[in-house]
Design an enzyme around this catalytic site. Structure first.
Site, short mmCIF file in Angstrom:
data_model
loop_
_atom_site.label_atom_id
_atom_site.label_comp_id
_atom_site.label_asym_id
_atom_site.label_seq_id
_atom_site.Cartn_x
_atom_site.Cartn_y
_atom_site.Cartn_z
N PRO A 131 -4.63 4.84 -4.59
CA PRO A 131 -6.07 4.92 -4.86
C PRO A 131 -6.68 3.56 -5.18
O PRO A 131 -7.82 3.29 -4.80
CB PRO A 131 -6.13 5.87 -6.07
CG PRO A 131 -4.92 6.72 -5.93
CD PRO A 131 -3.86 5.80 -5.40
N TYR A 132 -5.92 2.69 -5.86
CA TYR A 132 -6.42 1.35 -6.11
C TYR A 132 -6.72 0.62 -4.80
O TYR A 132 -7.79 0.04 -4.62
CB TYR A 132 -5.40 0.54 -6.92
CG TYR A 132 -5.68 -0.94 -6.93
CD1 TYR A 132 -6.74 -1.46 -7.66
CD2 TYR A 132 -4.90 -1.84 -6.19
CE1 TYR A 132 -7.01 -2.83 -7.66
CE2 TYR A 132 -5.15 -3.20 -6.19
CZ TYR A 132 -6.22 -3.68 -6.92
OH TYR A 132 -6.50 -5.02 -6.91
N GLY A 133 -5.77 0.65 -3.86
CA GLY A 133 -5.98 0.00 -2.58
C GLY A 133 -7.17 0.57 -1.83
O GLY A 133 -7.93 -0.16 -1.19
#
Length: 322
Positions: A147-149
């Site tokens: 999700p960060y990416g």
């Protein structure tokens, strides 16, 4: 550059960028949602900058606060503010990733367009690539697996979309940083954890078997590339910023042992969701457009970070390792 805004100014990369810009005689507005005097790590990172009359700290949240006044009159905006971390981005914390990394970027871009800012340099991430089997090029497909990416890729696309608007004078350079390290590094980052374990004897948690590779980039090289991006004559582009070599985690641990003269105790646990097997940067475009090539190799960079860690007082050490 005469007047610039740095978002995320109290962070690891942001504070080094602030110091470098001030050393060049640039007037810097340092925006961060951490208020100085109330956040020990922010105070430590900006300790030198706050005594410089060319630096103005600004406590704002990109996702909620009015931004036009802080953007007004800035030639360049260096947008480094973000919620970092791959592993923490799974689950309910993603709301903050979405608000900070995506909504906050959108609101900042709107303010930049309204106030006629000419250049925005965006701190993107190698996490946008996902799994690869060779050095990543900027025109490779992007397939983030955390999700960060996803949040960083969404923010990157927003920046480029705003630059391509026919009614906008804003131009954008998005820099895909590959695992930045050095003094002031966040306490959850791997090299800081390795060095802390070497000096204290507390085991360092190693996710996976240690065969995974990372391209580590020393902070001064990142700052050099970031400042160079402010002067690049382009409308909208993406550029990798890497350290020049991809090294296995076991190799990094061995190198840290050589630098410190100590063994690094480790505790092996399962690989974590979102961790890619390898990262490596193709730096052809960085060399062509920015004149960039890394100058600090892993051994020298580890030695510099180790020396900084050793020199910290007990109270300051707690700030960077808690």
């Amino acid at each position: 550059m005469f007047r610039v805004l740095v978002t995320g100014a109290a962070g690891f990369i942001g504070s080094h960028l602030v110091d470098a810009l001030l050393a060049r005689g640039v007037t810097v507005i340092g925006l961060d949602r951490r208020r100085l005097g109330e956040h020990a790590l922010a105070d430590e990172n900006l300790a030198a900058a706050v005594s410089d009359p060319s630096f103005t700290p600004c406590h704002l949240d990109l996702a909620t606060d009015h931004l036009d006044d802080v953007v007004k009159g800035c030639e360049t905006v260096f947008h480094l503010a973000a919620r970092p971390g791959v592993r923490q981005s799974w689950g309910s914390d993603f709301l903050d990733y979405a608000q900070t990394n995506v909504l906050g970027t959108h609101r900042l871009l709107d303010a930049c367009v309204r106030q006629g800012v000419g250049r925005l340099v965006f701190a993107s991430s190698s996490s946008v690539y996902g799994p690869t089997n060779r050095p990543s090029r900027e025109d490779d497909p992007t397939c983030p697996i955390s999700p960060y990416g996803v949040s960083k890729l969404a923010a990157e696309h927003l920046c480029l979309a705003y630059a391509r608007r026919p009614d906008s004078q804003l131009s954008v350079v998005a820099l895909r940083y590959f695992t930045v390290y050095g003094p002031r590094q966040r306490p959850d980052m791997v090299i800081g954890r390795i060095l802390f374990s070497a000096y204290t004897g507390f085991p360092m948690t190693l996710f996976g078997d240690g065969s995974q590779h990372r391209e580590f980039t020393y902070i001064s090289d990142v700052v050099t590339a970031t400042i160079a991006a402010a002067h690049l004559d382009v409308r909208a582009t993406v550029v990798n910023v890497g350290g020049g070599a991809s090294v296995s985690m076991r190799g990094v641990i061995d190198e840290a042992s050589k630098v410190t003269g100590r063994q690094v105790p480790i505790k092996v646990v399962n690989a974590q969701p979102g961790d890619v097997p390898a990262t490596a940067a193709d730096l052809t475009r960085a060399g062509r457009l920015l004149g960039y090539w890394p100058t600090v190799g892993l051994h020298e960079g580890l030695a510099r970070q180790a020396a900084w860690l050793v020199d910290l007082s007990r109270d300051r050490l707690a700030t960077f390792t808690s």
